[in-house]
Design an enzyme around this catalytic site. Structure first.
Site, PDB file in Angstrom:
ATOM      1  N   LYS A 131     -11.189  -1.043   6.386  1.00  0.00           N
ATOM      2  CA  LYS A 131      -9.992  -0.737   7.159  1.00  0.00           C
ATOM      3  C   LYS A 131     -10.418  -0.131   8.497  1.00  0.00           C
ATOM      4  O   LYS A 131     -11.233   0.795   8.519  1.00  0.00           O
ATOM      5  CB  LYS A 131      -9.141   0.261   6.374  1.00  0.00           C
ATOM      6  CG  LYS A 131      -7.966   0.868   7.139  1.00  0.00           C
ATOM      7  CD  LYS A 131      -7.260   1.889   6.248  1.00  0.00           C
ATOM      8  CE  LYS A 131      -6.143   2.607   6.972  1.00  0.00           C
ATOM      9  NZ  LYS A 131      -5.441   3.557   6.086  1.00  0.00           N
ATOM     10  N   GLU A 141       0.868  -1.181   0.000  1.00  0.00           N
ATOM     11  CA  GLU A 141       0.000   0.000   0.000  1.00  0.00           C
ATOM     12  C   GLU A 141       0.904   1.231   0.000  1.00  0.00           C
ATOM     13  O   GLU A 141       1.546   1.533   0.999  1.00  0.00           O
ATOM     14  CB  GLU A 141      -0.915   0.023   1.229  1.00  0.00           C
ATOM     15  CG  GLU A 141      -1.800   1.263   1.289  1.00  0.00           C
ATOM     16  CD  GLU A 141      -2.553   1.417   2.596  1.00  0.00           C
ATOM     17  OE1 GLU A 141      -2.785   2.574   3.014  1.00  0.00           O
ATOM     18  OE2 GLU A 141      -2.894   0.384   3.225  1.00  0.00           O
ATOM     19  N   ARG A 145       1.013  10.578   0.037  1.00  0.00           N
ATOM     20  CA  ARG A 145       1.421  11.622   0.985  1.00  0.00           C
ATOM     21  C   ARG A 145       2.601  12.447   0.496  1.00  0.00           C
ATOM     22  O   ARG A 145       2.982  13.415   1.165  1.00  0.00           O
ATOM     23  CB  ARG A 145       1.768  10.990   2.340  1.00  0.00           C
ATOM     24  CG  ARG A 145       0.612  10.245   2.990  1.00  0.00           C
ATOM     25  CD  ARG A 145       1.033   9.638   4.309  1.00  0.00           C
ATOM     26  NE  ARG A 145       0.010   8.757   4.837  1.00  0.00           N
ATOM     27  CZ  ARG A 145       0.151   8.021   5.943  1.00  0.00           C
ATOM     28  NH1 ARG A 145       1.287   8.084   6.623  1.00  0.00           N
ATOM     29  NH2 ARG A 145      -0.817   7.235   6.354  1.00  0.00           N
TER      30      ARG A 145
END
Length: 206
Positions: A129, A41, A45
């Site tokens: 999640k 993953e 960012r």
């Protein structure tokens, strides 16, 4: 969603990685695969993120390519255009769910409360999640949320270090956990691929 869930079964830890250098993406993916982890993953960012994601996609390594920190329609569109295997949201709004549905990208939507979990069930999801896991009550909170919602499976992420992985995996509703420790910033900065491979091996042995 069931197909994605099945692909992640048997992967103890999905490495959650923030890349500062797109050129590190492919060596990182290869290092993880060498350690027995066939999923990643990459978070949105940094400015290097999308180029790194494209690099892994173009390398055709066969690794399950996920993208995290997806928080807006633009992110969803970019991921769909690249053709990633799945996206992950830290939290999920109706606007974001609509964008994901329109793009047709497999997703693991982020939740932190029972109400949010029910909303995801209403939206057709059976795999979510739980984030931020440790700051949000850890295993005790996860069991409490998942207890009455037996149709849901979870990928808890956030603050889960090596020592906590097995206790999360022992929760019957947990498929895999997200963890940044497998490919930590120090080893990434040093391009210490052997150490990352070793961490992946450790993660798969827990």
């Amino acid at each position: 969603m069931t197909n994605l869930l099945k692909k992640l079964e048997g992967i103890n830890v999905v490495p959650v990685v923030t890349l500062d250098n797109a050129k590190d993406a492919v060596p990182l993916a290869i290092a993880l695969q060498a350690g027995g982890i066939n999923a990643i993953e990459l978070t949105l960012r940094t400015e290097a993120a999308l180029d790194g994601i494209r690099a892994i996609k173009d390398a055709n390594l066969g690794i399950l390519l996920g993208v995290g920190t997806v928080i807006n329609k633009g992110h969803v569109k970019a991921c769909a255009e690249i053709g990633v295997d799945f996206i992950v949201t830290p939290g999920t709004t109706p606007t974001l769910i609509k964008a994901i549905a329109e793009a047709g990208v497999p997703a693991i939507p982020g939740i932190s409360t029972t109400g949010e979990a029910v909303a995801m069930i209403e939206a057709g999801y059976d795999f979510v999640k739980f984030f931020p896991a440790e700051a949000n009550g850890g295993i005790k909170a996860l069991r409490a949320i998942g207890g009455p919602l037996t149709q849901l499976k979870f990928m808890p992420t956030g603050g889960i270090n090596q020592g906590l992985v097995r206790s999360y995996l022992d929760v019957s509703s947990v498929v895999t956990v997200g963890g940044s420790w497998v490919a930590d910033k120090g080893n990434l900065a040093d391009k210490n691929w052997d150490a990352i491979t070793e961490n992946a091996k450790i993660a798969q042995s827990l």
